[in-house]
Design an enzyme around this catalytic site. Structure first.
Site, PDB file in Angstrom:
ATOM      1  N   SER A  37       0.868  -1.173   0.000  1.00  0.00           N
ATOM      2  CA  SER A  37       0.000   0.000   0.000  1.00  0.00           C
ATOM      3  C   SER A  37       0.902   1.219   0.000  1.00  0.00           C
ATOM      4  O   SER A  37       2.079   1.143   0.373  1.00  0.00           O
ATOM      5  CB  SER A  37      -0.912   0.005   1.225  1.00  0.00           C
ATOM      6  OG  SER A  37      -1.620   1.229   1.328  1.00  0.00           O
ATOM      7  N   LYS A 105     -12.070  -5.754 -12.147  1.00  0.00           N
ATOM      8  CA  LYS A 105     -12.877  -5.233 -13.227  1.00  0.00           C
ATOM      9  C   LYS A 105     -13.619  -3.992 -12.742  1.00  0.00           C
ATOM     10  O   LYS A 105     -13.763  -3.820 -11.532  1.00  0.00           O
ATOM     11  CB  LYS A 105     -13.849  -6.285 -13.762  1.00  0.00           C
ATOM     12  CG  LYS A 105     -14.365  -7.317 -12.786  1.00  0.00           C
ATOM     13  CD  LYS A 105     -15.027  -6.863 -11.532  1.00  0.00           C
ATOM     14  CE  LYS A 105     -16.081  -5.813 -11.617  1.00  0.00           C
ATOM     15  NZ  LYS A 105     -16.414  -5.180 -10.364  1.00  0.00           N
ATOM     16  N   ASP A 188     -18.778  -1.210 -12.471  1.00  0.00           N
ATOM     17  CA  ASP A 188     -18.760  -1.992 -11.237  1.00  0.00           C
ATOM     18  C   ASP A 188     -19.727  -3.166 -11.281  1.00  0.00           C
ATOM     19  O   ASP A 188     -19.409  -4.265 -10.817  1.00  0.00           O
ATOM     20  CB  ASP A 188     -19.103  -1.078 -10.062  1.00  0.00           C
ATOM     21  CG  ASP A 188     -18.878  -1.754  -8.723  1.00  0.00           C
ATOM     22  OD1 ASP A 188     -17.803  -2.351  -8.526  1.00  0.00           O
ATOM     23  OD2 ASP A 188     -19.780  -1.696  -7.870  1.00  0.00           O
TER      24      ASP A 188
END
Length: 365
Positions: A37, A105, A188
């Site tokens: 991160s 995706k 989404d």
């Protein structure tokens, strides 16, 4: 357990990565080496929370740099759940680093970006795949047999994927951010609807598509609006058609119906199976009978149940995703089917959005 394991790294500490943390552990041919991160504390917190819920035998290392993770020689593949607006850069950088890429995706902001990503993966001979989990479940394999044998010639496919968000979600959630997630609910949620439709049609390319934005939101004055309620249609050369609806403003739904000349396939939970140790679907072949003054419609509905856990267990579809990908990495072979269907899904999605932005005029592919 396989003697040889695919060694994984995760770029980003997104929520979806929590589920895949366990999927990597349960795949049987994979191990998670590190999570990166931009904020080391966030990576450490992510690992601590996930380790408490679904512990790995060896605790993955927390890193504060995506670049450093990609430079590691003890990682074979990376899972990239970064926002769509940032994903292209890191897919390409991962490919250049020789890492196989599993990307969330929607794969990219548009088909041009996806083409560039796939080209980079092909150049550096690494596998590319998107993270659509239902593609790797046991149920989908069974559905293929049922569609081909019992549904007959497909005439129409209908899908819906939606959930009810609140005003706070629309104001602050990344999925409604015009720069980070420029495709909104279409990317989404609609990605799943389009992928299921393309799968059912054996990846035939529709001749025309239309799209309609029913509602959209703009989080800031300088960010573009994104759709939060969207519907679309697809038309095929053989006369088949499809319709889909996706929304951040509608009650939870994730159903798919395939109507054919012989029967009707219904899946009530095609994206994330309803919680439990089994998955289900139904096949309906109704029969209309007239006998004198009596007219009867016989339901003819059969439900089939498969021993397949819904989630968070060996044998679940997300576990299958990582097992399939890891098998490809360990085999040293590239399967071009996966990037091809990612690009096709993106192309159809782009055309639906283009139509919606132009008064729902039909777009030819």
């Amino acid at each position: 357990m396989h003697t040889k394991l695919c060694r994984w790294g995760i770029l980003g500490a997104a929520f979806i990565a929590r589920k895949n943390w366990q999927a990597i552990r349960d795949a049987g041919n994979a191990t998670l080496v590190a999570v990166a991160s931009r904020d080391l504390a966030r990576a450490q917190s992510f690992i601590a929370e996930c380790q408490a819920s679904a512990p790995h035998a060896a605790v993955p290392e927390a890193m504060d740099s995506y670049e450093a993770l990609l430079a590691r020689t003890d990682i074979d593949a990376v899972y990239i759940p970064l926002p769509t607006g940032l994903r292209k850069e890191w897919v390409i950088r991962a490919a250049k680093a020789g890492k196989h890429v599993l990307a969330e995706k929607p794969v990219g902001a548009n088909a041009a970006d996806v083409t560039e990503m796939i080209a980079a993966c092909e150049k550096h001979r690494v596998q590319f795949m998107d993270g659509v989990m239902f593609m790797h479940g046991s149920r989908l394999k069974r559905l293929r047999e049922v569609v081909d044998r019992d549904v007959g010639k497909i005439r129409h496919i209908a899908t819906q994927f939606s959930f009810l968000s609140d005003e706070e979600f629309q104001r602050t959630n990344i999925r409604a951010h015009g720069t980070l997630e420029p495709l909104g609910c279409l990317g989404d949620l609609g990605w799943y609807c389009l992928r299921f439709t393309l799968w059912a049609m054996n990846y035939a390319v529709p001749t025309q598509v239309t799209g309609r934005i029913h509602a959209e939101t703009r989080q800031t004055t300088d960010s573009p609006p994104v759709p939060i309620e969207f519907s679309g249609t697809l038309t095929y050369a053989d006369g088949a058609s499809a319709s889909f609806y996706c929304s951040f403003t509608t009650a939870n739904a994730q159903w798919a119906v395939v109507s054919g000349s012989k029967g009707l396939l219904q899946v009530s939970d095609f994206v994330l199976p309803f919680s439990g140790p089994q998955t289900r679907f139904s096949l309906t072949r109704s029969n209309f009978v007239i006998d004198g003054c009596r007219a009867d419609m016989h339901a003819g509905c059969e439900t089939e149940t498969l021993d397949e856990p819904s989630n968070n267990a060996p044998g679940s579809q997300e576990c299958g995703l990582f097992r399939t990908f890891s098998e490809l990495v360990l085999s040293g072979k590239i399967d071009h089917h996966w990037p091809q269907i990612s690009l096709l899904t993106q192309r159809v999605l782009d055309a639906c959005l283009q139509s919606a932005r132009n008064g729902s005029q039909a777009v030819s592919l």
